[in-house]
Write an enzyme that holds these catalytic residues in place. Structure first.
Site, mmCIF file in Angstrom:
data_model
loop_
_atom_site.group_PDB
_atom_site.id
_atom_site.type_symbol
_atom_site.label_atom_id
_atom_site.label_comp_id
_atom_site.label_asym_id
_atom_site.label_seq_id
_atom_site.Cartn_x
_atom_site.Cartn_y
_atom_site.Cartn_z
ATOM 1 N N CYS A 28 0.876 -1.178 -0.030
ATOM 2 C CA CYS A 28 -0.095 -0.039 -0.026
ATOM 3 C C CYS A 28 0.965 1.239 -0.066
ATOM 4 O O CYS A 28 2.267 1.064 0.044
ATOM 5 C CB CYS A 28 -0.921 0.030 1.156
ATOM 6 S SG CYS A 28 0.006 0.067 2.715
ATOM 7 N N HIS A 53 5.223 -4.814 8.921
ATOM 8 C CA HIS A 53 5.264 -6.143 9.310
ATOM 9 C C HIS A 53 5.445 -7.341 8.422
ATOM 10 O O HIS A 53 4.503 -7.942 7.958
ATOM 11 C CB HIS A 53 3.927 -6.390 10.181
ATOM 12 C CG HIS A 53 3.762 -5.847 11.429
ATOM 13 N ND1 HIS A 53 2.876 -5.582 12.190
ATOM 14 C CD2 HIS A 53 4.778 -5.296 12.249
ATOM 15 C CE1 HIS A 53 2.916 -4.992 13.291
ATOM 16 N NE2 HIS A 53 4.347 -4.843 13.512
ATOM 17 N N CYS A 90 2.408 5.941 8.737
ATOM 18 C CA CYS A 90 1.430 6.087 7.760
ATOM 19 C C CYS A 90 0.588 7.191 8.034
ATOM 20 O O CYS A 90 0.089 7.289 9.066
ATOM 21 C CB CYS A 90 0.856 4.768 7.583
ATOM 22 S SG CYS A 90 -0.403 5.013 6.274
ATOM 23 N N GLU A 136 0.226 -0.370 16.504
ATOM 24 C CA GLU A 136 -0.354 0.901 16.290
ATOM 25 C C GLU A 136 -1.557 1.175 17.359
ATOM 26 O O GLU A 136 -1.554 2.440 17.517
ATOM 27 C CB GLU A 136 -1.414 0.521 14.886
ATOM 28 C CG GLU A 136 -2.235 1.742 14.436
ATOM 29 C CD GLU A 136 -3.309 1.364 13.232
ATOM 30 O OE1 GLU A 136 -4.224 1.922 13.277
ATOM 31 O OE2 GLU A 136 -2.820 0.323 12.271
ATOM 32 N N THR A 176 -6.417 0.897 11.921
ATOM 33 C CA THR A 176 -6.723 0.871 10.629
ATOM 34 C C THR A 176 -6.760 -0.269 9.765
ATOM 35 O O THR A 176 -7.190 -0.674 8.606
ATOM 36 C CB THR A 176 -5.503 1.951 9.830
ATOM 37 O OG1 THR A 176 -4.191 1.135 10.040
ATOM 38 C CG2 THR A 176 -5.504 3.090 10.507
ATOM 39 N N SER A 199 -1.272 -7.840 10.906
ATOM 40 C CA SER A 199 -2.710 -7.920 11.228
ATOM 41 C C SER A 199 -3.535 -8.056 9.910
ATOM 42 O O SER A 199 -4.447 -8.858 9.845
ATOM 43 C CB SER A 199 -3.028 -6.569 11.907
ATOM 44 O OG SER A 199 -4.599 -6.683 12.311
ATOM 45 N N ASN A 200 -3.193 -7.135 8.833
ATOM 46 C CA ASN A 200 -4.076 -7.197 7.856
ATOM 47 C C ASN A 200 -3.990 -8.297 6.862
ATOM 48 O O ASN A 200 -4.858 -8.781 6.335
ATOM 49 C CB ASN A 200 -3.971 -5.658 7.059
ATOM 50 C CG ASN A 200 -2.616 -6.107 6.057
ATOM 51 O OD1 ASN A 200 -2.610 -6.402 4.783
ATOM 52 N ND2 ASN A 200 -1.369 -5.399 6.620
ATOM 53 N N SER A 235 1.876 -5.200 3.420
ATOM 54 C CA SER A 235 3.285 -5.102 3.739
ATOM 55 C C SER A 235 4.259 -6.103 2.736
ATOM 56 O O SER A 235 5.140 -6.235 3.173
ATOM 57 C CB SER A 235 3.658 -5.032 5.179
ATOM 58 O OG SER A 235 3.107 -6.164 5.659
#
Length: 328
Positions: free
Chosen positions: A18, A47, A102, A132, A170, A229-230, A273
């Site tokens: 991203c 990460h 970010c 975060e 986020t 996490s994402n 990431s």
């Protein structure tokens, strides 16, 4: 048509890097070029195991705490953001800090500060211990309450039920966040929503892409690290959207032949990431096993870019000006 004769890959788009991750990684690379090694980075810049290992080879030194950075050195703060106390620690050690947080995380930090100033209780939806979340809570620790899922909504207490607002980490899934918001609204009918959705556009886009391909996929392989996490959310979203199975891998060699038994369609995506070279490795692994037919499933176009941190831009401009003067 059998799985043997109909093997195909559905490749999610968008996927991978991203804008915030791209900015953070380039920040470390440019800092190494500008100042020379070592450059210290507090926590993992993003990460992803491969990204961290690659930057280490170039001269980046990753530390857990500010006190591990030698005085008068350069320190870069990761894309996940830090609490104000970390900036204070860096100043005390006379560190030249470069903030690679970010911008979308910075937006949440600013919202937390503003709502705390207006004397709201802030319900931060996120996962306990995530970097975060730690950074955001540090902006207003006396006003922020962590809500780690719908069950936590039953436990939280506030001073005034007419002055409550929710914010979120986020990188959560949209569905997960809204389930928690609904639970909070049941308890606090006057709950205020943030001025704009805190869920990162990239997190949301990657989840939408997976939702589109998952119903057709017997298997979804998500490329990403276990502390991302994402990336973890993408596995969960794939399963919830109807994928037969889903696994998270850092590298192609972690994929297992047993996963492909009876499988005709494989979905592939990657966390925000993850560099594309790792996805290419998985596609090559699949092609070697007969899954060479790749169809892109696109749910959105992304064109967002973020400028480099102001501290780094300043020094790069100064170097450019010096070079131009020397030419004259």
């Amino acid at each position: 048509m059998t799985a043997e004769t109909s093997r195909r890959v559905l490749l999610a788009a968008p996927r991978g890097y991203c804008a915030g991750v791209d900015r953070a990684v380039i920040t470390v690379e440019k800092a190494l070029e500008q100042y020379g090694a070592p450059v210290y980075v507090r926590k993992q810049i993003v990460h992803n195991k491969y990204v961290v290992q690659t930057l280490e080879k170039k001269g980046a030194v990753f530390v857990d705490e500010t006190e591990e950075v030698p005085e008068d050195s350069i320190v870069i703060f990761s894309a996940h953001g830090v609490a104000p106390v970390v900036h204070e620690e860096a100043a005390e050690r006379r560190l030249a800090s470069i903030d690679a947080t970010c911008p979308l995380v910075t937006k949440v930090h600013k919202e937390a500060v503003r709502f705390a100033r207006e004397d709201y209780d802030i319900l931060l939806i996120g996962h306990d211990g995530h970097e975060e979340v730690i950074g955001t809570m540090g902006e207003a620790p006396e006003r922020i309450h962590l809500v780690d899922g719908p069950a936590d909504a039953e436990k939280v207490t506030v001073r005034d039920e007419s002055k409550v607002v929710w914010l979120s980490q986020t990188t959560l899934s949209v569905d997960e966040t809204m389930e928690t918001v609904d639970a909070l609204k049941t308890r606090f009918p006057q709950l205020v929503s943030p001025p704009s959705d805190d869920i990162c556009y990239a997190t949301q886009n990657r989840q939408v892409a997976v939702k589109q391909l998952a119903p057709e996929a017997d298997l979804v392989i998500v490329v990403g690290s276990k502390n991302s996490s994402n990336s973890i959310r993408l596995v969960e979203v794939a399963l919830q959207a109807g994928a037969g199975a889903s696994y998270l891998v850092d590298f192609a060699e972690e994929c297992q032949d047993a996963w492909l038994e009876g499988v005709g369609t494989v979905g592939v995506t990657s966390g925000a990431s993850v560099p594309e070279i790792l996805v290419e490795g998985v596609l090559e692994w699949l092609a070697e096993r007969g899954f060479g037919d790749v169809e892109v499933v696109r749910s959105a176009q992304e064109s967002i870019q973020f400028s480099l941190p102001k501290e780094l831009r300043r020094d790069l401009r100064a170097e450019l000006a010096t070079g131009e003067s020397a030419k004259r």
